[in-house]
Design an enzyme around this catalytic site. Structure first.
Site, mmCIF file in Angstrom:
data_model
loop_
_atom_site.group_PDB
_atom_site.id
_atom_site.type_symbol
_atom_site.label_atom_id
_atom_site.label_comp_id
_atom_site.label_asym_id
_atom_site.label_seq_id
_atom_site.Cartn_x
_atom_site.Cartn_y
_atom_site.Cartn_z
ATOM 1 N N HIS A 1 -5.852 3.704 -10.567
ATOM 2 C CA HIS A 1 -7.033 3.364 -11.389
ATOM 3 C C HIS A 1 -6.565 2.864 -12.758
ATOM 4 O O HIS A 1 -5.823 1.888 -12.816
ATOM 5 C CB HIS A 1 -7.932 4.614 -11.470
ATOM 6 C CG HIS A 1 -9.287 4.434 -12.056
ATOM 7 N ND1 HIS A 1 -9.866 3.223 -12.325
ATOM 8 C CD2 HIS A 1 -10.214 5.366 -12.419
ATOM 9 C CE1 HIS A 1 -11.071 3.409 -12.821
ATOM 10 N NE2 HIS A 1 -11.319 4.695 -12.896
ATOM 11 N N HIS B 1 -8.541 -4.538 -5.163
ATOM 12 C CA HIS B 1 -9.702 -3.870 -5.753
ATOM 13 C C HIS B 1 -10.651 -3.453 -4.639
ATOM 14 O O HIS B 1 -10.808 -4.165 -3.654
ATOM 15 C CB HIS B 1 -10.440 -4.813 -6.719
ATOM 16 C CG HIS B 1 -11.316 -4.090 -7.687
ATOM 17 N ND1 HIS B 1 -12.574 -3.664 -7.357
ATOM 18 C CD2 HIS B 1 -11.091 -3.684 -8.952
ATOM 19 C CE1 HIS B 1 -13.102 -3.048 -8.404
ATOM 20 N NE2 HIS B 1 -12.228 -3.046 -9.385
ATOM 21 N N ASP C 1 -6.072 -5.089 -14.545
ATOM 22 C CA ASP C 1 -4.849 -4.480 -15.097
ATOM 23 C C ASP C 1 -3.628 -5.377 -15.031
ATOM 24 O O ASP C 1 -2.576 -5.008 -15.563
ATOM 25 C CB ASP C 1 -4.556 -3.179 -14.340
ATOM 26 C CG ASP C 1 -5.624 -2.134 -14.625
ATOM 27 O OD1 ASP C 1 -6.235 -1.625 -13.680
ATOM 28 O OD2 ASP C 1 -5.876 -1.877 -15.825
HETATM 29 C C1 SDX Z 1 -9.101 -0.385 -11.673
HETATM 30 O O1 SDX Z 1 -13.136 0.721 -9.086
HETATM 31 C C2 SDX Z 1 -13.038 0.044 -10.153
HETATM 32 O O2 SDX Z 1 -13.949 -0.668 -10.552
HETATM 33 C C3 SDX Z 1 -11.735 0.206 -10.898
HETATM 34 C C4 SDX Z 1 -11.551 -0.695 -12.115
HETATM 35 C C5 SDX Z 1 -12.527 -0.343 -13.234
HETATM 36 O O3 SDX Z 1 -12.802 -1.223 -14.061
HETATM 37 O O4 SDX Z 1 -12.919 0.852 -13.311
HETATM 38 O O5 SDX Z 1 -11.739 -2.041 -11.735
HETATM 39 C C6 SDX Z 1 -10.161 -0.544 -12.704
HETATM 40 O O6 SDX Z 1 -8.773 0.723 -11.320
HETATM 41 C C7 SDX Z 1 -8.507 -1.622 -11.036
HETATM 42 C C8 SDX Z 1 -7.480 -1.287 -9.910
HETATM 43 C C9 SDX Z 1 -6.146 -0.961 -10.559
HETATM 44 N N1 SDX Z 1 -5.204 -0.429 -9.512
HETATM 45 C C10 SDX Z 1 -4.142 -1.150 -9.139
HETATM 46 O O7 SDX Z 1 -3.894 -2.297 -9.510
HETATM 47 C C11 SDX Z 1 -3.217 -0.394 -8.192
HETATM 48 C C12 SDX Z 1 -2.832 -1.304 -7.025
HETATM 49 N N2 SDX Z 1 -4.020 -1.495 -6.190
HETATM 50 C C13 SDX Z 1 -4.257 -0.602 -5.128
HETATM 51 O O8 SDX Z 1 -3.633 0.605 -5.060
HETATM 52 C C14 SDX Z 1 -5.576 -0.781 -4.406
HETATM 53 O O9 SDX Z 1 -5.791 -2.123 -4.273
HETATM 54 C C15 SDX Z 1 -6.813 -0.125 -5.017
HETATM 55 C C16 SDX Z 1 -6.587 1.322 -5.283
HETATM 56 C C17 SDX Z 1 -7.181 -0.813 -6.290
HETATM 57 C C18 SDX Z 1 -7.949 -0.285 -4.019
HETATM 58 O O10 SDX Z 1 -7.621 0.476 -2.925
HETATM 59 P P1 SDX Z 1 -8.538 0.486 -1.598
HETATM 60 O O11 SDX Z 1 -9.825 -0.221 -1.822
HETATM 61 O O12 SDX Z 1 -8.604 1.894 -1.119
HETATM 62 O O13 SDX Z 1 -7.713 -0.438 -0.618
HETATM 63 P P2 SDX Z 1 -6.631 0.107 0.410
HETATM 64 O O14 SDX Z 1 -5.642 0.977 -0.326
HETATM 65 O O15 SDX Z 1 -7.360 0.691 1.566
HETATM 66 O O16 SDX Z 1 -5.860 -1.227 0.835
HETATM 67 C C19 SDX Z 1 -6.413 -2.091 1.803
HETATM 68 C C20 SDX Z 1 -5.187 -2.836 2.342
HETATM 69 C C21 SDX Z 1 -4.062 -1.916 2.798
HETATM 70 O O17 SDX Z 1 -3.287 -2.650 3.747
HETATM 71 P P3 SDX Z 1 -3.422 -2.232 5.334
HETATM 72 O O18 SDX Z 1 -3.220 -0.721 5.410
HETATM 73 O O19 SDX Z 1 -4.824 -2.658 5.707
HETATM 74 O O20 SDX Z 1 -2.342 -3.019 6.021
HETATM 75 O O21 SDX Z 1 -4.601 -3.643 1.308
HETATM 76 C C22 SDX Z 1 -3.289 -3.145 1.006
HETATM 77 C C23 SDX Z 1 -3.198 -1.746 1.576
HETATM 78 O O22 SDX Z 1 -1.848 -1.439 1.904
HETATM 79 N N3 SDX Z 1 -3.198 -3.102 -0.451
HETATM 80 C C24 SDX Z 1 -2.133 -3.457 -1.140
HETATM 81 C C25 SDX Z 1 -2.508 -3.333 -2.481
HETATM 82 N N4 SDX Z 1 -3.774 -2.910 -2.576
HETATM 83 C C26 SDX Z 1 -4.197 -2.758 -1.306
HETATM 84 N N5 SDX Z 1 -0.898 -3.863 -0.738
HETATM 85 C C27 SDX Z 1 -0.032 -4.145 -1.728
HETATM 86 N N6 SDX Z 1 -0.313 -4.058 -3.067
HETATM 87 C C28 SDX Z 1 -1.540 -3.659 -3.452
HETATM 88 N N7 SDX Z 1 -1.826 -3.577 -4.754
#
Ligand code: SDX
Length: 422
Positions: free
Chosen positions: A263, A302, A358
């Site tokens: 997050h 996201h 971010d």
């Molecule tokens: C913020 O919710 C909000 O609005 C948050 C926010 C706000 O203003 O409050 O926007 C702020 O928190 C932005 C997000 C910042 N976080 C990151 O940048 C961390 C990296 N991102 C992830 O960990 C992830 O994308 C999340 C946590 C942001 C979202 O996670 P989800 O929706 O639970 O998605 P998921 O983990 O189920 O991933 C879906 C797929 C998976 O692949 P498969 O298992 O289907 O093969 O996408 C892949 C994940 O492995 N994936 C990524 C990835 N994010 C998702 N693979 C590589 N790098 C990534 N960053």
């Protein structure tokens, strides 16, 4: 075709038709048909936890609006305190309302001296500022016991003013403590964002004024981070607030949720990732490790946006204005290459992984002189008004205490066995 769904219990043949209202259906309707049957939705991927009128997201099209105003217009034309007023009150302020609001915030930036002098004594000099902020905000509740009267709207607003006003002071105090620098008192002659930069960076300068381009970039970053509907930390604030806990501990709970690298901790993680990649030539190899599941591309992906996060686009543009003053951040080229490679790679395109808020913000913060550990604190300061707008809305809605059900998968009932026979 009616705007409704019908759920049928095939065990009895009974059915219930539920109207679709504002894109949702009322769970209370199917509870009548299916008592004791729960819809399992870990992490609330397809569950609306509340109705809300504060912020609108369209993830497919990369749209973000605060009370109906597009984020692009607010970032270009507004200020953080004006946006804070909008989020809390639902309308942009008149000139008189704006002046009164700014006066209120300006005159609540001080911290109780007992709090200011001693809150850091319990911590090591190198304590992470988010740990300091999370605990400090909770501790602040002990100075304002009247904040427990959450039913009184004017009392709620008094605490909201205190929290919005004091978060920059607490944040800057944490930074100065970690640097071994003396605390800088708030100044009433500076606007909200300039005052924060003064408390952060002024050294023996009673007349410190930040560079206008850096001050504007900070203002834009605060506006972009102010709210984002039911994200993890806002959900934490609403859940804790639903127990009728005071707003300080509700905001502290939100700080704790924001601290996580999935997050708000992502902006700090992005910088560490870029530093680990180290050079433009190492980008392709890192991307392969991400695709192999060894790494996450921090600052990408996201839950809601399945398109470019509109905030990332604005921040990317603001970065150039900052670098014109500070000099280009050497990690920028790595970030740009990472984005270029990822946006062309089916692994990321298929998963709809785009840069989020971010991905570029940390490059600006680093160039402005903020240490990496402060980056999530820079997210928490502006998001405080978003958390409080939702906390206030939850109370105005007369929300019941948040208490989800579960699907039990443990062992069946069994009798206790004495230790000698185990
Ligand atoms: C913020 O919710 C909000 O609005 C948050 C926010 C706000 O203003 O409050 O926007 C702020 O928190 C932005 C997000 C910042 N976080 C990151 O940048 C961390 C990296 N991102 C992830 O960990 C992830 O994308 C999340 C946590 C942001 C979202 O996670 P989800 O929706 O639970 O998605 P998921 O983990 O189920 O991933 C879906 C797929 C998976 O692949 P498969 O298992 O289907 O093969 O996408 C892949 C994940 O492995 N994936 C990524 C990835 N994010 C998702 N693979 C590589 N790098 C990534 N960053």
């Amino acid at each position: 075709m009616s705007e409704s769904i019908t759920i049928t219990d095939n065990r009895t043949g009974e059915a219930v038709e539920i109207p679709i209202v504002n894109g949702g259906v009322d769970a209370a309707e199917w509870k009548k048909l299916l008592p004791g049957l729960w819809f399992l939705d870990p992490a609330f991927g397809t569950t609306a936890s509340t109705e809300s009128a504060i912020t609108y997201l369209d993830g497919a099209n990369g749209v973000l609006e605060y009370r109906g105003y597009p984020i692009e217009q607010l970032a270009e034309k507004s200020s953080h305190l004006e946006v804070a007023y909008l989020l809390l009150n639902g309308e942009l302020p008149t000139a008189e309302q704006h002046d009164d609001w700014v006066h209120e915030i300006t005159h609540h930036t001080y911290l109780h001296e007992n709090f200011r002098r001693h809150v850091h004594d319990a911590f090591h000099y190198d304590a992470h500022p988010m740990g300091l902020l999370t605990s400090s905000v909770a501790g602040l509740s002990t100075f304002y016991p009247e904040a427990k009267d959450i039913e009184d709207p004017s009392n709620r607003m008094e605490q909201i003013v205190r929290l919005v006003a004091k978060m920059p002071t607490i944040a800057a105090a944490a930074y100065r403590f970690s640097m071994g620098l003396p605390f800088v008192f708030p100044r009433n002659d500076l606007d909200y964002t300039s005052n924060f930069l003064s408390m952060m960076f002024s050294i023996a300068e009673d007349d410190y004024v930040p560079d206008p381009a850096l001050k504007r970039a900070m203002e834009i970053l605060f506006i972009l981070h102010a709210d984002h509907e039911q994200n993890c930390s806002t959900t934490a604030a609403r859940v804790v607030g639903s127990s009728h806990a005071d707003p300080y501990v509700s905001v502290s709970a939100a700080c704790g949720a924001l601290y996580g690298p999935r997050h708000g901790g992502a902006n700090e993680a992005v910088l560490r990732m870029l530093a680990e990649i180290g050079s433009y030539d190492n980008v392709d190899a890192y991307v392969e490790r991400v695709k192999g599941g060894e790494e996450r591309l921090m600052g990408f992906g996201h839950r809601v946006y399945k398109n470019y996060d509109p905030r990332a686009r604005i921040i990317k543009d603001a970065a150039h204005d900052v670098f014109a003053v500070t000099g280009k951040n050497p990690l920028l080229d790595i970030a740009l290459k990472l984005e270029e490679v990822a946006l062309a790679d089916p692994y990321f395109v298929d998963r709809k992984l785009y840069p989020n808020v971010d991905f570029y913000s940390g490059l600006i913060y680093q160039s402005m002189g903020f240490p990496t550990e402060m980056f999530t604190v820079l997210f928490a300061i502006p998001r405080t008004v978003g958390w409080l707008a939702h906390w206030q809305e939850m109370l105005e809605q007369g929300s019941r205490i948040a208490r989800p059900r579960q699907v039990y998968t443990g062992v069946e009932t069994r009798d206790y066995t004495p230790i000698e026979s185990r």
